[in-house]
Design a protein around this motif. Structure first.
Motif, PDB file in Angstrom:
ATOM      1  N   MET A 186      23.616  72.050 -87.534  1.00 36.14           N
ATOM      2  CA  MET A 186      23.507  70.591 -87.602  1.00 36.14           C
ATOM      3  C   MET A 186      23.272  70.105 -89.024  1.00 36.14           C
ATOM      4  N   ASN A 187      22.540  70.906 -89.811  1.00 40.08           N
ATOM      5  CA  ASN A 187      22.301  70.515 -91.201  1.00 40.08           C
ATOM      6  C   ASN A 187      23.596  70.220 -91.946  1.00 40.08           C
ATOM      7  N   TYR A 188      24.680  70.885 -91.555  1.00 42.64           N
ATOM      8  CA  TYR A 188      25.939  70.762 -92.302  1.00 42.64           C
ATOM      9  C   TYR A 188      26.998  69.954 -91.560  1.00 42.64           C
ATOM     10  N   TRP A 189      26.644  69.329 -90.439  1.00 46.76           N
ATOM     11  CA  TRP A 189      27.617  68.492 -89.744  1.00 46.76           C
ATOM     12  C   TRP A 189      28.180  67.369 -90.626  1.00 46.76           C
ATOM     13  N   PRO A 190      27.377  66.711 -91.463  1.00 44.55           N
ATOM     14  CA  PRO A 190      27.971  65.626 -92.258  1.00 44.55           C
ATOM     15  C   PRO A 190      28.659  66.077 -93.539  1.00 44.55           C
ATOM     16  N   ALA A 191      28.590  67.359 -93.867  1.00 42.89           N
ATOM     17  CA  ALA A 191      29.028  67.788 -95.198  1.00 42.89           C
ATOM     18  C   ALA A 191      30.490  67.475 -95.459  1.00 42.89           C
ATOM     19  N   GLU A 192      31.363  67.773 -94.519  1.00 43.99           N
ATOM     20  CA  GLU A 192      32.798  67.589 -94.763  1.00 43.99           C
ATOM     21  C   GLU A 192      33.194  66.124 -94.634  1.00 43.99           C
ATOM     22  N   LEU A 240      28.133  80.070 -86.383  1.00 39.09           N
ATOM     23  CA  LEU A 240      27.993  79.932 -87.834  1.00 39.09           C
ATOM     24  C   LEU A 240      29.347  79.880 -88.528  1.00 39.09           C
ATOM     25  N   THR A 241      30.339  80.597 -88.021  1.00 36.78           N
ATOM     26  CA  THR A 241      31.648  80.601 -88.682  1.00 36.78           C
ATOM     27  C   THR A 241      32.410  79.305 -88.450  1.00 36.78           C
ATOM     28  N   GLN A 242      31.992  78.513 -87.467  1.00 40.00           N
ATOM     29  CA  GLN A 242      32.728  77.275 -87.184  1.00 40.00           C
ATOM     30  C   GLN A 242      32.750  76.344 -88.394  1.00 40.00           C
ATOM     31  N   GLN A 243      31.589  76.169 -89.050  1.00 39.60           N
ATOM     32  CA  GLN A 243      31.528  75.295 -90.219  1.00 39.60           C
ATOM     33  C   GLN A 243      32.500  75.764 -91.304  1.00 39.60           C
ATOM     34  N   MET A 244      32.657  77.054 -91.461  1.00 36.02           N
ATOM     35  CA  MET A 244      33.538  77.586 -92.493  1.00 36.02           C
ATOM     36  C   MET A 244      34.999  77.275 -92.171  1.00 36.02           C
ATOM     37  N   TYR A 245      35.352  77.382 -90.892  1.00 34.89           N
ATOM     38  CA  TYR A 245      36.728  77.027 -90.532  1.00 34.89           C
ATOM     39  C   TYR A 245      36.944  75.518 -90.652  1.00 34.89           C
ATOM     40  N   GLU A 246      35.914  74.725 -90.339  1.00 35.74           N
ATOM     41  CA  GLU A 246      36.014  73.282 -90.533  1.00 35.74           C
ATOM     42  C   GLU A 246      36.228  72.945 -92.015  1.00 35.74           C
ATOM     43  N   HIS A 247      35.565  73.673 -92.894  1.00 32.42           N
ATOM     44  CA  HIS A 247      35.776  73.458 -94.327  1.00 32.42           C
ATOM     45  C   HIS A 247      37.246  73.659 -94.680  1.00 32.42           C
ATOM     46  N   TYR A 248      37.846  74.673 -94.091  1.00 34.14           N
ATOM     47  CA  TYR A 248      39.285  74.878 -94.306  1.00 34.14           C
ATOM     48  C   TYR A 248      40.096  73.736 -93.701  1.00 34.14           C
ATOM     49  N   HIS A 299      35.091  80.594 -76.985  1.00 34.04           N
ATOM     50  CA  HIS A 299      36.406  79.945 -76.912  1.00 34.04           C
ATOM     51  C   HIS A 299      36.746  79.301 -78.250  1.00 34.04           C
ATOM     52  N   ASP A 300      35.777  78.613 -78.842  1.00 31.62           N
ATOM     53  CA  ASP A 300      35.970  77.970 -80.143  1.00 31.62           C
ATOM     54  C   ASP A 300      36.273  79.016 -81.210  1.00 31.62           C
ATOM     55  N   LEU A 301      35.502  80.111 -81.210  1.00 30.05           N
ATOM     56  CA  LEU A 301      35.720  81.181 -82.187  1.00 30.05           C
ATOM     57  C   LEU A 301      37.120  81.777 -82.045  1.00 30.05           C
ATOM     58  N   PHE A 302      37.518  82.133 -80.828  1.00 27.67           N
ATOM     59  CA  PHE A 302      38.836  82.732 -80.622  1.00 27.67           C
ATOM     60  C   PHE A 302      39.952  81.761 -81.006  1.00 27.67           C
ATOM     61  N   THR A 303      39.781  80.493 -80.666  1.00 28.00           N
ATOM     62  CA  THR A 303      40.790  79.488 -81.020  1.00 28.00           C
ATOM     63  C   THR A 303      40.942  79.386 -82.530  1.00 28.00           C
ATOM     64  N   LEU A 330      32.341  69.397 -76.414  1.00 24.08           N
ATOM     65  CA  LEU A 330      32.596  68.004 -76.800  1.00 24.08           C
ATOM     66  C   LEU A 330      32.266  67.791 -78.268  1.00 24.08           C
ATOM     67  N   HIS A 331      31.121  68.281 -78.689  1.00 21.11           N
ATOM     68  CA  HIS A 331      30.682  68.218 -80.084  1.00 21.11           C
ATOM     69  C   HIS A 331      29.635  69.295 -80.309  1.00 21.11           C
ATOM     70  N   PRO A 332      29.773  70.098 -81.346  1.00 21.19           N
ATOM     71  CA  PRO A 332      30.720  70.019 -82.454  1.00 21.19           C
ATOM     72  C   PRO A 332      32.070  70.683 -82.186  1.00 21.19           C
ATOM     73  N   GLY A 333      32.267  71.189 -80.972  1.00 22.14           N
ATOM     74  CA  GLY A 333      33.552  71.794 -80.641  1.00 22.14           C
ATOM     75  C   GLY A 333      34.644  70.756 -80.451  1.00 22.14           C
ATOM     76  N   ARG A 334      35.839  71.228 -80.117  1.00 22.89           N
ATOM     77  CA  ARG A 334      36.985  70.335 -79.941  1.00 22.89           C
ATOM     78  C   ARG A 334      37.765  70.678 -78.679  1.00 22.89           C
ATOM     79  N   GLN A 335      37.105  71.366 -77.776  1.00 21.13           N
ATOM     80  CA  GLN A 335      37.753  71.810 -76.548  1.00 21.13           C
ATOM     81  C   GLN A 335      37.969  70.661 -75.567  1.00 21.13           C
TER      82      GLN A 335
END
Length: 744
Positions: free
Chosen positions: A367-373, A438-446, A508-512, A573-578
């Motif tokens: 959550m600390n990094y939700w607003p970063a991007e 934890l890896t979700q934020q990194m993929y969001e950065h991409y 599911h989010d990670l595999f996607t 729903l959030h922070p995912g996109r499923q």
């Protein structure tokens, strides 16, 4: 601007924060003795060398088939109480440690007033990231300024008076620990020691400059400035911590601290100019106007106390201030070169802070990094990336020893010393999905920035290893043949089961994400096939229950009267996109969210802002923002759990962005959840996935002008009622600006 008409009497509720990522300080503005409580983020007990011993949370003796036995019991019984699972899979935590306050810098001012003069003002200027104190006493105007410079790596303070020779004070250091020595030589106060628990060496130096006066060192480790026209100081601090497994030690901090003090030894004005230029380059990117008008004569604590969530310009001013305060706090607590923002950012006045001021990975650091991007602070994520990378080596060992598998894992919380295993708090010890999240934020950065080099070298290695862990550890559910996480626990709530919604949704989010990245980077067909097959067999974690709710567990166990603070099963729903708006899953999520109610802790309310915005209900999102401000915000605008926990600040800033701009489904949606209380306004500088920066103007609740600047050449789709048919798809060219106003 935050401002107050009296000094701070309480660290948590009233003091004002400055920070440069590695260093943080709280400014009190007290009169006779100014107090500057300060931190260095790596000053942590525990880890290697701890007197308690340290094992990274890994089992201290082999437990053959322990996890399999729990899985078999779940197959047979469907639920297990947390205590019984903790008895079998957990263990007492040793050597975990806690973040430590470095101490307090006191400036004792003889002859200062005992009560605040009528013109006393203590403020924090968010635009410049400078805290200041001003007052007049016996006809002399006094002013203090404090800031934490990222370019120079120091905390800086200056005292001035409009009367010649009007500045006199004694500088001293105190700490709740007795593990240091303080010495004063020439114009420098040096604090040096080693933590008793683990031997971590630390040092701080404070160098004082005086104009028109004298600086005198004393044998008791204090410095006195006498009869100066003005005086200023720089404070540098460090430890011998290093983020390298398994030793977590680097060089003695003395040389680095000395260099920082020497480099910052030029004019105060030059230091301030570099600091302001650096801060504004980040903070100034986003400007929000929701019809606010900040009353000139109303201090921030009174503004907060008077807040109703209604339609007044003063209420809008507090909301806009809170949004920008979240951005300010992220800049101040997460800059390249140090650890990421922890549960308290970088600010801590204790040797035993709540939850150790650590990194909880069941939502809080994420959550600390939700607003970063989206709030245009992508650079602040560099410490997060480095922290995740540093967890992979100890996480591989935990995966191998505990699960007998490939990949890497971390559980419910971690520390700077690679704690990736378990402890024995029954409702908060088991969360192996954390690495995937934890890896979700990194993929969001991409997704926001589009750098395939970043994806290849930084994000994807950790994503792939996390995916390999789950390829090895998913288990076929005898109930329906799908792949499930087992044992599975919905954070801090209910019983252990197989296939809890959040567990399934995270995987599911990670595999996607990993499958998308593997295709982009051209990873081997065999790996892509294995991920795709697992994704197709995976229980998606989306089940609608008997009263129309999105189930928290695979079995329909939800209680419609349950108002637990965690709403973990809405991850998709959030922070995912499923979950997409308008779907049956979105409607079921709304049923669940409504049943949970509008209460909860500060961070929980912040998450609910984001949930309601994703459901396109801007009025309810705004109601949750109001609930957070009215009941979960302290006078200095820090979020409170209670106690203070900074993720709620960041979550609320993210939620406000979600009201104004969304792009999680690869469509740039303009004003998707605009509340009725913001009928007219503008925002400049928000970012969307796909490499676009977006400015929006609106009136009457509808967009009137949209400006988009493309960072990449690619096809973009923008959705707004400004366009005929509600949507426009076009090929954007990198560097070009596109503007639409009116119809068409």
């Amino acid at each position: 601007m935050l401002w107050y008409a009296a000094p701070a009497a309480d660290w948590e509720r009233e003091a004002l924060p400055v920070g440069n990522g590695a260093l943080g300080a709280m400014v009190f503005g007290t009169l006779a003795s100014e107090r500057l409580q300060f931190n260095e983020k790596t000053l942590w007990t525990g880890g290697p060398g701890s007197t308690q011993g340290y094992d990274h949370g890994n089992w201290r003796a082999p437990r053959p088939d322990a996890i399999t036995a729990v899985q078999d019991d779940l197959d047979a019984r469907t639920t297990l109480d947390p205590e019984s699972v903790a008895d079998r899979l957990g263990q007492r935590r040793i050597g975990y440690g806690a973040h430590q306050t470095f101490g307090d810098l006191h400036l004792d001012l003889p002859g200062a007033p005992t009560t605040p003069p009528a013109d006393y003002r203590r403020e924090l200027d968010l635009d410049n990231a400078v805290a200041s104190v001003r007052y007049t006493h016996q006809g002399v105007r006094h002013q203090r300024e404090f800031f934490a410079s990222h370019p120079d790596g120091v905390i800086v303070g200056r005292l001035t008076a409009d009367k010649p020779a009007g500045v006199t004070f004694t500088l001293r250091h105190t700490s709740p620990r007795a593990d240091f020595t303080a010495t004063a030589t020439d114009a420098t106060l040096t604090v040096r020691g080693a933590l008793a628990d683990n031997g971590l060496r630390f040092e701080a130096q404070v160098r004082v400059r005086a104009q028109g006066g004298t600086v005198t060192p004393h044998a008791d480790g204090t410095l006195t400035v006498t009869g100066a026209d003005s005086a200023w100081f720089v404070l540098a601090a460090g430890t011998d911590y290093a983020d390298t497994y398994p030793d977590y030690r680097g060089p003695d901090p003395h040389a680095a601290v000395s260099r920082a003090v020497e480099r910052a030894g030029d004019r105060y004005e030059a230091l301030l100019a570099r600091h302001v230029r650096d801060h504004r380059a980040l903070f100034g990117r986003v400007v929000l106007d929701i019809g606010q008008s900040l009353p000139a004569d109303v201090p921030t604590d009174r503004l907060l106390a008077a807040y109703t969530g209604g339609t007044s310009a003063a209420d809008r001013a507090l909301e806009a201030l809170y949004f920008q305060y979240g951005r300010y706090l992220l800049i101040a607590s997460s800059r390249p070169g140090s650890l990421p923002a922890n549960l308290q950012g970088v600010w801590n006045n204790s040797t035993t802070p709540p939850w150790s001021a650590d990194y909880h990975t069941n939502i809080n650091i994420q959550m600390n990094y939700w607003p970063a991007e989206a709030a245009n602070l992508a650079e602040t994520t560099a410490p997060y990336d480095r922290f995740v990378e540093a967890l992979r080596a100890p996480g591989r060992r935990t995966a191998k020893e505990m699960f007998g598998s490939r990949g890497w894992v971390v559980h419910n919380e971690t520390n700077p010393y690679g704690f990736t295993g378990v402890h024995d708090w029954a409702t908060a010890f088991w969360f192996p999905e954390a690495a995937a999240w934890l890896t979700q934020q990194m993929y969001e950065h991409y997704r926001f920035g589009g750098s395939t080099d970043y994806l290849r070298t930084t994000a994807y290695p950790g994503m792939k290893e996390a995916a390999e862990f789950w390829l090895d550890n998913l288990r076929t559910d005898p109930r329906d043949g799908t792949l499930v996480v087992t044992p599975s626990y919905s954070p801090e709530h209910g019983d252990f089961t197989a296939g809890a919604a959040m567990s399934q949704q995270i995987v599911h989010d990670l595999f996607t994400n990993t499958l998308e990245a593997a295709r982009i980077l051209g990873d081997t067909p065999d790996f892509r096939r294995r991920v795709e097959e697992a994704l197709n067999r995976l229980d998606p974690g989306l089940h609608i229950g008997s009263w129309g709710q999105l189930q928290e567990w695979k079995k329909d166990l939800d209680d419609p009267t349950d108002t637990h603070r965690h709403v973990s099963h809405l991850f998709a729903l959030h922070p995912g996109r499923q979950i997409e708006p308008g779907s049956e899953w979105a409607e079921a999520a709304k049923v669940s969210l409504t049943a949970r109610g509008d209460g909860g802790t500060g961070w929980s309310k912040a998450w609910k802002i984001n949930f309601w915005a994703r459901l396109r209900d801007g009025d309810h999102a705004h109601k949750m923002l109001g609930e957070q401000l009215k009941a979960s915000t302290l006078p200095n605008l820090w979020d409170t759990h209670p106690p203070f926990q900074i993720d709620g600040n960041f979550g609320a800033t993210s939620g406000i962005v979600e009201m104004l701009l969304q792009s999680q489904h690869d469509v740039i949606e303009v004003l998707p959840a605009l509340p009725a209380t913001w009928p007219a306004g503008s925002v400049r500088g928000l970012r969307a996935r796909g490499g676009a920066t977006v400015d929006i103007e609106w009136a009457g609740g509808r967009a009137t002008r949209i400006t988009l600047k493309a960072a990449r050449t690619r096809e973009l789709t923008v959705r707004s009622d400004l366009f005929e048919g509600g949507q426009l798809t076009f090929r954007a060219v990198a560097g070009r600006r596109y503007t639409w106003s009116g119809q068409g």
